[in-house]
Design a protein around this motif. Structure first.
Motif: not given
Length: 340
Positions: A170-176
């Motif tokens: 459930g942890l949120k992340a940002e992918i680039t």
């Protein structure tokens, strides 16, 4: 009579010298500010500063890591008989349906001749790994290619052991990705490995993209910014605004009377150059964030926060003692590295 006249001349000369010296001394003091008009004291220096209003904010702590993008559902394709690959019917990225022939294997041996054995696709999807070349010898445990559902992609990352306490679904992340600089793709942790790899001292996590995006391709390399903890409930200020004196921490508060008040504070958690202030400052007060190093308790200040250089779009800070202007910039970020 002549003696008396000489004495009078000498006394007058001495008096004239004393009057001249006294006048010179008074003029010098007035010029240097030693005496002000109507008994005023020495003129104090006014310092130009920039301020910001103290507000309660949330600090989002995070870990950075690298990851590989792949199909969420993928299946390896195996032949039903050993031999040599006689032909391949697909290439990398080819769409296939369940039951389609992806390759043919020649099981013939010296002195014998057998019919080619077809290798079928076990699921529908796309070819996500390059098929083995014609002529390659295979067995029933050899992977000829891999089929995956590229409509649903995931990214696999490895988090250092020191951060595993924060890992959970459930942890949120940002992918680039390198192909699209500046574009951020949202993802969520869907799986956390129950064990730590004893060799790399990392734990595997799998993240699913929140939205399907055709710009993301299986096989890409991605950078993961995984948000772990949220620190809330306290005022946050830039670290550069905090002054250390004799082992104690202080902030300067801009008062309505044009002076700066020195306040001892207690700091809490920090993220990217921003610190929580646990005590010493109240919400709504104006905190000096630039120019504080020259201040002391009670210093006269002039707030130039709204003085913007229109041509360059940056703030200009005037030094009252030299008359020069200094460009100022926002506080830099400090990030937590997720690499060993």
């Amino acid at each position: 009579m002549k003696f008396r006249k000489s004495t009078i001349v000498i006394v007058c000369a001495i008096a004239a010298v004393l009057i001249t010296l006294l006048y010179t001394c008074v003029a010098s003091k007035n010029k240097s500010g030693g005496f002000g008009r109507k008994g005023q004291g020495a003129v104090k220096t006014t310092f130009s500063v920039k301020t910001q209003t103290a507000q309660v904010a949330v600090l989002h702590d995070y870990v950075e890591a690298n990851g590989d993008i792949s199909a969420a559902n993928s299946v390896a394709v195996y032949p039903s008989i050993g031999g040599k690959i006689a032909s391949t019917e697909v290439t990398l990225g080819s769409p296939v349906r369940k039951g389609d022939v992806v390759a043919k294997v020649d099981p013939s041996e010296p002195g014998s001749n057998y019919a080619l054995s077809p290798v079928y696709a076990p699921i529908s999807g796309s070819i996500v790994s390059t098929p083995l070349k014609i002529g390659t010898t295979v067995t029933t445990s050899s992977t000829i290619t891999t089929i995956g559902d590229i409509a649903n992609l995931q990214i696999t990352a490895y988090i250092p052991e020191r951060y595993v306490a924060a890992l959970k679904n459930g942890l949120k992340a940002e992918i680039t990705v390198e192909a699209y600089p500046g574009v951020v793709f949202a993802a969520t942790v869907t799986h956390v490995s129950p064990v730590v790899d004893s060799t790399s001292r990392t734990k595997e996590i799998i993240l699913a993209f929140d939205k399907n995006d055709q710009r993301i391709n299986a096989g890409m390399f991605g950078k993961v910014k995984l948000y772990t903890y949220d620190y809330s409930g306290y005022i946050t200020v830039p670290s550069d605004a905090i002054v250390t004196k004799s082992g104690k921490l202080y902030l300067y508060v801009a008062k309505d009377d044009g002076t700066a008040e020195q306040r001892e504070i207690k700091e809490g958690n920090s993220v990217d150059g921003s610190f929580q202030i646990l005590s010493g400052i109240n919400p709504g007060e104006k905190i000096v964030v630039e120019g504080e190093q020259s201040l002391s308790d009670g210093s006269l200040i002039r707030d130039i926060t709204n003085n913007i250089n229109e041509s360059s779009g940056v703030a200009v800070q005037e030094n009252k003692t030299t008359g020069t202007a200094d460009k100022t910039s926002e506080t830099g970020n400090k990030k937590i590295s997720g690499s060993n």
